[in-house]
Design a protein around this motif. Sequence first.
Motif, mmCIF file in Angstrom:
data_model
loop_
_atom_site.group_PDB
_atom_site.id
_atom_site.type_symbol
_atom_site.label_atom_id
_atom_site.label_comp_id
_atom_site.label_asym_id
_atom_site.label_seq_id
_atom_site.Cartn_x
_atom_site.Cartn_y
_atom_site.Cartn_z
ATOM 1 N N ALA A 406 -19.302 23.153 28.361
ATOM 2 C CA ALA A 406 -20.213 22.377 27.516
ATOM 3 C C ALA A 406 -20.104 22.819 26.056
ATOM 4 O O ALA A 406 -20.005 21.990 25.146
ATOM 5 C CB ALA A 406 -21.648 22.545 28.019
ATOM 6 N N LYS A 407 -20.090 24.125 25.847
ATOM 7 C CA LYS A 407 -20.056 24.622 24.471
ATOM 8 C C LYS A 407 -18.701 24.333 23.812
ATOM 9 O O LYS A 407 -18.634 24.074 22.613
ATOM 10 C CB LYS A 407 -20.353 26.124 24.438
ATOM 11 C CG LYS A 407 -21.727 26.526 25.008
ATOM 12 C CD LYS A 407 -22.894 25.854 24.322
ATOM 13 C CE LYS A 407 -24.243 26.304 24.913
ATOM 14 N NZ LYS A 407 -25.360 25.463 24.469
ATOM 15 N N LEU A 409 -16.941 21.711 24.392
ATOM 16 C CA LEU A 409 -16.983 20.282 24.032
ATOM 17 C C LEU A 409 -17.694 20.078 22.692
ATOM 18 O O LEU A 409 -17.306 19.221 21.897
ATOM 19 C CB LEU A 409 -17.685 19.477 25.131
ATOM 20 C CG LEU A 409 -16.816 19.143 26.345
ATOM 21 C CD1 LEU A 409 -17.682 18.612 27.490
ATOM 22 C CD2 LEU A 409 -15.735 18.135 25.983
ATOM 23 N N PRO A 416 -22.274 17.670 25.017
ATOM 24 C CA PRO A 416 -21.897 17.934 26.418
ATOM 25 C C PRO A 416 -22.582 16.972 27.375
ATOM 26 O O PRO A 416 -23.679 16.495 27.101
ATOM 27 C CB PRO A 416 -22.398 19.358 26.660
ATOM 28 C CG PRO A 416 -22.644 19.936 25.323
ATOM 29 C CD PRO A 416 -22.947 18.802 24.396
ATOM 30 N N LEU A 427 -20.887 18.813 36.093
ATOM 31 C CA LEU A 427 -21.033 18.042 34.866
ATOM 32 C C LEU A 427 -21.401 16.641 35.317
ATOM 33 O O LEU A 427 -20.782 16.115 36.243
ATOM 34 C CB LEU A 427 -19.709 17.961 34.101
ATOM 35 C CG LEU A 427 -19.141 19.218 33.457
ATOM 36 C CD1 LEU A 427 -17.720 18.938 32.982
ATOM 37 C CD2 LEU A 427 -20.006 19.650 32.287
ATOM 38 N N GLN B 102 -29.175 21.168 23.522
ATOM 39 C CA GLN B 102 -27.959 21.885 23.113
ATOM 40 C C GLN B 102 -28.184 22.396 21.700
ATOM 41 O O GLN B 102 -27.914 21.701 20.711
ATOM 42 C CB GLN B 102 -26.741 20.959 23.172
ATOM 43 C CG GLN B 102 -26.382 20.502 24.569
ATOM 44 C CD GLN B 102 -25.833 21.615 25.444
ATOM 45 O OE1 GLN B 102 -25.426 22.678 24.952
ATOM 46 N NE2 GLN B 102 -25.841 21.409 26.743
#
Lengths: 491, 443, 126
Positions: A406-407, A409, A416, A427, B102
């Motif tokens: 995720a990071k 991306l 993400p 995912l 995020q």
Amino acid sequence: MNKNGERLLFEISTPGASAVDLPECDVPEAEFDPALSTYTQSGLPEVGQLDLVRHYTHLAHRCFSVDGNFYPLGSCTMKYNPKVNEWAAGLAGFANVHPLQSEHHVQGLMELLYLLRMYLAEIAGLDEVSLQPCAGAHGEWTALKVIRAYFADRGQEKRRIVLAPDTAHGTNPASCAMCGASVVTIKSLSNGLTDLEDLKTHLSDEVAAIMVTNPNTVGKFDRMIAQMAEMVHRAGALLYLDGANMNAIMGITRPGDFGVDIMHYNTHKTFSTPHGCGGPGAGPIAVRKELSPYLPVPQVVKQGEKYAWDFDRPKSIGKVRSFWGQVGVLVRAYAYIRACGAAGLRDVSETAVLAANYVAQRIKHVYALPFGPKDGSPMASNPCAHEFITVPRAIIDRGVTIMDVAKALIDRGYHPPTVHFPVHDCLMIEPTETESKATLDGFAETLLELAEQSERDARPFKEAPVRQVVRRLDEVGAARKPVLRWTGAQG
Amino acid sequence: MDYVQITQKQRDEMLRAVGASSMEDLLRQVPDELRLKRELKIPQGMDELALRRHLEDLAAQNSSADGQVCFLGAGAYDHFIPAVVDHLAMKAEFLTAYTPYQAEASQGSLQAFFEFQTMVCQLTGLDVSNASLYEGATAVAEAALMAANTTGKREIVVSRGVNPDYRRVLQTYLSGMPLSYEEVGLKHGVTDSQELEAALEEDTAAVIVQSPNFLGHVERVETLARFARANESLAVQVFNPISLGLLKRPGEMDVDIAAGEGQALGTPMGFGGPYLGLFATKERYVRKMPGRLVGQTVDAEGRRAFCLTLQTREQHIRREKATSNVCTNQGLMAMRASVYMAAMGAKGMRRVAQLCFNKASYLANQLKAAGVSLKYPKQPFFNELLVELKRPVEKVLPEAEAEGILAGYAVGKDYPELGNCLLVAVTEKRTKEEMDRLVSVLK
Amino acid sequence: MALPTDRKYLQTHEWHLVQGDTVTIGITQIAADELTDITFVDLPEVGDPVKADQPFGEIESVKATADLISGISGKVTAVNEELAANPGVVNRDPYAAGWMLKVKMSDPSEMGKLLAADEYSKKAGH
């Protein structure tokens, strides 16, 4: 920008500065009773207009957004937010109307709300809609209240149990708890569908409803939904649909046609209303006519050629919020539905399904699909709905966690996908219908490139992200010693 | 237009790529007997120009407050919104961003919410604020649930001075829960403190008062909070953020939870929503507080950074044990309120409040001179006046409307004993001339 | 890390160490590892009652929260004040410095229902 990034408003505050020019007072100054008056300075910042503009412009540059980035965020449906909808919501005839103005002053708004009510009922295949709930979770809570009132009216107060599959959104059980209902979890089968045998053992005369999402949270349309509805109805309970995934089925099938009695929408997921860093949302609920007497007051109705508020609903659960609903959000949803029209809405869902299958097809030789086709078979042999989950075991086995992916991306400009939901190490990818093929291809290629990189060297993943304004954060420290406001004593 | 960018040719390519001969191959997952065999009964799509004409037509059928003089309040207020608020808060990067889970990709919105929390604390004088709730009524209901959760007690005592809609919503929230609701009456337009003291029981979780109350009067919050404290109940104040430029802040009066409607801070009236739920409390209750929270921390290189924190209180982790099922905040409205408060600053907030009070005072004097009196002339007010009309309210309101004046809210619907009273709200936008016109209509 | 055999366990991962009529309660390394970095421990106050098989508090990490269950009934005689400022102690030293409660037992026979180390180990699947 200094080492600590954009300074806080309080750090750029200059005593005496102001960004506004308030009107001169055209009446005498009056003295407010000092005994009732505040005796300390509030400490609010004082900032000139240009500095204020720069501050928020800098903050805006420190955000991913749909306008700038692709968000393949499963279950959250981050589709494009059409600009004409923003224009519409800002029209003075919508935005600058006081909610308590006489009905004859607001006929245009009431017509819009009435028509939206009709359209949402039609898309759901259900009879009546309340537009009032403030967001999806509030819609859930409202719907559960309606269910409770329905059973109470039938002398079946003991129906207090709500069944929910183990893949349900976390809001489902939380909403149940707020309605005094207890939640019992139903197992899912290895193919991602609800285990009807397990459901059967849990059905009883104490069960009020089962809450399902369909297509479900692993991205599969539950083919057994009609059978499930029949079992649930035979047990005297109701079938409740979390409408999170309506984006996949508009004009293709309707909840009311597959046995749903009551559901909520999330307008930002289905009807393109902007997510706004977390809100405002709107969570209209749709119900079968047996449940409509219990909907919140008031309801917008048409009387002859006029629109009116109907407060005279003696069996209603009452009021669930002040005034009438998230009107500004509903205006945007209405504009979207009118722009799309019947054929457009169906095209939206078809394209959303196609886009998901396409991305899945492009990556599945590397990113395993636990609920997809057999190895080597094309997606069409066992398609997903508008989203799918992958558990990329090969990558994880190289020591790269899902969070690392995720990071990584983020550093490549992608928000993400949803991670670790509904199953660990997954995912959950939802491309939505509004992305171009080039964007979908670019994303698929990026995922494949990351997989290759993990084969060569897993270490850079641990560092990611490195190209953002900050690196990974100390979330443990944030929770152990919460700093929830600026106090001036910090660096 | 459905905003799909994929062309027909690309669509065919994509279908081939997934091994489908037509879209039907992908839709077959929905059993045939469940399929809709017709088109949805929704009008065909519109091009942008047609859509705009249609929406303009609907908008034109509403008489916006812009073309009138608005003295309507009662929970939604016609305050001045500086252009900079619209411009900054509605930036596309904020408008189209997701919830900042995020953190590395969301430092801008996280910092803005951290600043919002700080400013709400500064405004209310309390220790912690969440990143906002839906709107005023539900924020008050959440306060009641939190008080029950914190004290382990079950009774919610509510003043009749609290906005009647908020009380209705609260009753909906409490029904079906093992919690009870008790109302305390008013005396001379403010909470009857004797009745309130008598209503307190060992099992009272919260005492909820509104100040300024729905009838516009400033309550003796300190006294009421003292009763709550003595009874080991939480004191909840429903507040109007604009009033806090002048009035003592909840935190200065030993209030435990301040909850209220934040629309007045830069959000248009919008026919009732979306609005902004404000919610602040004392530090010791933070883990029982509903809603999202942004905290300050550091990144791997020691730089200041922000993230959502104490998320274990929230629904996606705690599920049925969560402090609340809320999983959104009103991000954009919080952004609007932030820009508004920062643009105003300490001085501006004070001046806006003073302007409201100056004008309300002027109107009260002019009404008195014209022989129209306030229902409770001895009660202190902020910017809403409870006017006792000499002529029937149902006659006066249409007359005013015909003059382009939204004269106020007839409170008789909610307070039968105040049958001929009108609640008149005065903001800094109202001019002397407009108020003089109102006086001539009301007399 | 070997499971201490001087104490008894609940399947929900709490250990119980008897000293006279007092029991010290904490959680196992398995539980602490599962939770990851612990951020907050919510404990009762001295003098509060605890009941067998009932929660006496809660423990949180960034991503999870869990009830703390007591295996015995009685009255709290001490709580580990250190954990308020320094909850990470539970991760580092769950069997000693990371203790949580001391409880004066009202029914010592309840200890008989708890699991021995090897039984717990089997049930916890480690």
